[in-house]
Design an enzyme around this catalytic site. Structure first.
Site, short mmCIF file in Angstrom:
data_model
loop_
_atom_site.label_atom_id
_atom_site.label_comp_id
_atom_site.label_asym_id
_atom_site.label_seq_id
_atom_site.Cartn_x
_atom_site.Cartn_y
_atom_site.Cartn_z
N THR B 17 0.63 -1.02 0.11
CA THR B 17 0.02 -0.18 0.03
C THR B 17 0.87 1.36 -0.04
OG1 THR B 17 -0.21 -0.19 2.54
CG2 THR B 17 -1.91 -1.12 1.09
N GLY B 18 2.03 1.01 0.03
CA GLY B 18 3.09 2.26 0.11
C GLY B 18 3.37 2.73 -1.55
N THR B 97 14.87 -2.62 0.29
CA THR B 97 14.94 -1.60 1.04
C THR B 97 16.59 -1.11 1.17
OG1 THR B 97 13.04 -2.30 2.45
CG2 THR B 97 14.59 -0.58 3.12
N GLU B 212 32.27 -5.49 -7.87
CA GLU B 212 32.71 -4.05 -7.33
C GLU B 212 33.65 -4.17 -6.19
OE1 GLU B 212 28.79 -2.40 -7.12
OE2 GLU B 212 29.18 -1.97 -5.02
N HIS B 250 41.76 1.18 11.07
CA HIS B 250 42.95 -0.06 11.37
C HIS B 250 42.50 -1.16 11.22
CE1 HIS B 250 45.95 3.09 11.57
NE2 HIS B 250 45.20 3.75 12.28
#
Lengths: 388, 294
Positions: B17-18, B97, B212, B250
């Site tokens: 519903t978002g 998310t 990556e 470090h």
């Protein structure tokens, strides 16, 4: 966000980790006041986020007000590896019987927290790790269990630290884990963790990196953030929510997604150019974000051409194109722009750009083609001026 | 065949519903994905364009028989959404998310590992998964993918995943499944999980892997390729010229050692027998060439 030493000590103190009493200031007169309050001998320490302060003369031991004033005047304003000292931390100088090292961070390979403790502190821990790796005790902690006092005692017991201070060090490890875990830190490090001649254990330095993603649940971090030092362009970018890192080439880069932005830098380099920056618009960037990105890049005098490389997913290419149009209305761009749009709503985005009919905007259909064109334009050094 | 999801996978959308959940959930359904329900606490009994909404994952699973979930909720709700899905018996959780606090992420990763070994988490902070022509869960544009195989794709970067799909589709080479594992420090599914699944999938004949800089997942993948992969692998690692990232102090330097640079990753992959391309376009070209010779 990396904290300054004084912020790190405030952070540690809020979790009950003992530190030396002291205060931070940018005024030489106040340095004398603080030193007198904490008692001589006192130590005046430059607050910069770079290693090697001591060697550069940024840490001074003072034994009276005259020395404190002289130290403050010499350290404040000093340049340490490109960082100007704006603040100093002043604390009572501790008597040191022994120096240890303690840290906690996430081990991405094991996907658990890693506690490291060494009885050889006060020196660069990398050199200990290389010359004498067994001098560092490493222990993985599952975040579900956390670090208990019992396990902390085992870690200390394996470290070679004398038994009379075991309990003190173990208690600090537990508090350090609390600071790391409840405090949403990516890294907490104490080097050195000292023992005084009275056999008291406390943190003489503090290195803390906080997780920016946890900002929403730590209103107390506002104070840390306000002290963050960024150059003008980085500040502008951060205020606009852009992920920006300045570099020294001539091709300005705007891309969506960190991977594509990094890849764009690589490709520009492969065709013989060099990037002026890394700029990731983030996911779902709207027109206003694109406008802000162009405004930020436009303030960089080294930029001779801009490459916009967008692959729409959650980001829509028509929004990006509208952002470029808005930017052209708001600011006078000083460099030509090469645009490559693919993915969600790419045809709509390309149509918006071609409607501009601008001589300073070039549309290319591939990433390599766009990089070649941008590098070529940057080398030609197209004259700055009113490009519309 | 495809890996992890196919035309029979029934999917719930947590956060339907978002605005994001609605946009991408409906887009996934339009692609042909069996989106059987949504979950939003307090909105049970309503619907989003005919997709029923439930108050909890448990109710939704009982009513629909869903086995997969697409999580599109704000960062502060992500941890409880992941654990709720696992507790309700969902076996494949896709969490797109972004910006989840690292401690939340390592916590739910470890809870899943200990208490819900039958649940696979993809992400967080990933574009999702698409088995072209069969199922699309997440935010990838379905129209850049080409059904029919024979290439499997696994990638850490969202936009480079789209780039890879696009390069292959432009070259007329289809995909079995494309998995975006996400670039966060603690990904639920890693390169090796996907390489192993592609190795076992009879329809997949070759794998395109995009990594990556940072971490050591690519180095671990290289060891897996050397020891366990019979199918050819083409790789591209982004970030050869990237500025050094934020230093983790470090302690971080010790944990990763010399691992993590693009060069170290490319060397490890080349030594493991993978084909290493220097940019996404070249990766696409090398894969098109390789597939034509199969």
């Amino acid at each position: 966000m990396d904290l300054y030493e004084y912020q790190g000590k405030q952070f540690f103190a809020s979790y009950g980790i003992p530190t030396s009493p002291g205060d931070v200031t940018s005024s030489p007169e106040r340095v004398v006041e603080i030193a007198t309050e904490v008692g001589y001998p006192a130590v005046v320490k430059a607050q910069v986020q770079v290693g090697g302060r001591g060697k550069a003369g940024g840490i001074k031991l003072v034994s009276n007000p005259e020395e404190a004033l002289a130290a403050a005047r010499s350290i404040l304003g000093m340049d340490i590896k490109g960082h100007t000292v704006k603040k100093v931390w002043v604390e009572h100088a501790s008597d040191i019987a022994a120096e240890y090292y303690a840290s906690i961070t996430l081990d991405r390979s094991a996907k658990e927290d890693l506690v490291m403790l060494s009885e050889q502190g006060g020196v660069e821990i990398e050199s200990v790790a290389q010359s004498n790796p067994e001098a560092i005790v490493r222990r993985h902690i599952n975040p579900i269990d956390g670090l208990t006092l019992e396990i902390a005692r085992e870690i200390v017991g394996a470290s070679g630290i004398p038994s009379d201070v075991h309990e003190g060090v173990a208690e600090i490890l537990v508090k350090l884990y609390e600071a790391y875990s409840r405090g949403d830190a990516d890294l907490v490090e104490i080097n050195p963790l000292i023992v005084t001649p009275e056999r008291k254990v406390h943190a003489l330095d503090a290195k803390v990196t906080l997780d920016d993603n946890a900002f929403y649940r730590h209103p107390e971090w506002d104070e840390f953030r306000s002290a963050e030092e960024l150059d003008g362009r980085e500040r502008l970018a951060k205020d606009r929510g852009l992920n920006y890192i300045g570099l020294d080439g001539s091709v300005g880069i705007i891309a969506n997604g960190a991977g594509l932005a990094m890849s764009t830098l690589d490709v520009v380099n492969q065709v013989g150019g060099s990037a002026a920056n890394f700029l990731d618009l983030g996911g779902g960037a709207g027109a206003d974000v694109m406008t802000a990105a162009l405004e930020v890049i436009n303030t960089d005098p080294n930029v001779r051409a801009v490459m916009v490389n967008i692959f729409g997913g959650i980001t829509r290419c028509d929004d990006v194109a509208r952002g470029i149009v808005n930017a052209l209305e708001k600011v006078t761009l000083s460099s030509p722009i090469v645009i490559r749009l693919d993915g969600t709503n790419a045809p709509e985005g390309r149509a918006i750009i071609s409607d501009l009919n601008s001589e300073a905007i070039f549309v290319e259909s591939t990433m390599i083609g766009a990089a070649r064109r941008a590098v070529e334009l940057a080398e030609k050094g197209v004259a700055s001026g009113d490009i519309r | 065949m495809a890996i992890f999801v196919d035309e029979n996978t029934k999917v719930l959308v947590q956060g339907l519903t978002g605005s994001q959940g609605r946009f991408h959930g409906l887009r996934n359904r339009a692609y042909g994905t069996k989106v059987v329900g949504g979950v939003t606490p307090g909105k049970g009994g309503t619907d989003v364009e005919g997709i029923p909404v439930f108050d909890s994952v448990e109710e939704a699973v009982v009513a629909t028989g869903a086995t997969a979930s697409f999580i599109s909720v704000p960062p502060r709700f992500a941890a409880s959404a992941v654990l709720e899905a696992a507790a309700a018996g969902i076996t494949f959780v896709v969490c797109i998310t972004e910006f989840i606090p690292a401690h939340d992420e390592s916590m739910f990763y470890n809870v899943l590992r200990r208490d819900f070994p039958g649940t696979r988490l993809l992400g967080p902070n990933c574009p999702g998964i698409i088995s072209p022509g069969r199922c699309n869960i997440g935010i990838t544009s379905g129209d850049i993918a080409l059904p029919g195989g024979p290439v499997g794709i696994v990638s850490r970067s969202g936009t480079l995943t789209y780039q890879a799909l696009y390069e292959l589709s432009q070259g007329g080479v289809g995909q079995t499944t494309c998995v975006g594992i996400g670039g966060d420090p603690v990904p639920g599914t890693n390169f090796i999980d996907c390489l192993a699944a592609f190795e076992a999938d009879p329809e997949t004949k070759a794998v395109l892997m995009i990594g990556e800089i940072g971490g050591s997942e690519e180095e671990n993948a290289a060891a897996f390729i050397r020891d366990h992969m019979s199918k050819p692998v083409v790789t591209y690692i982004a970030g050869v010229t990237a500025p050094p990232g934020r230093k983790m102090g470090h302690a971080g330097a010790i944990v990763s050692g010399s691992l993590g640079t693009a060069q170290a990753k490319m060397d490890a992959l080349r030594e493991a027998g993978a084909i290493v391309a220097v940019n996404p376009t070249e990766a696409g070209e090398k894969m098109v060439e390789l597939v034509s010779s199969l």
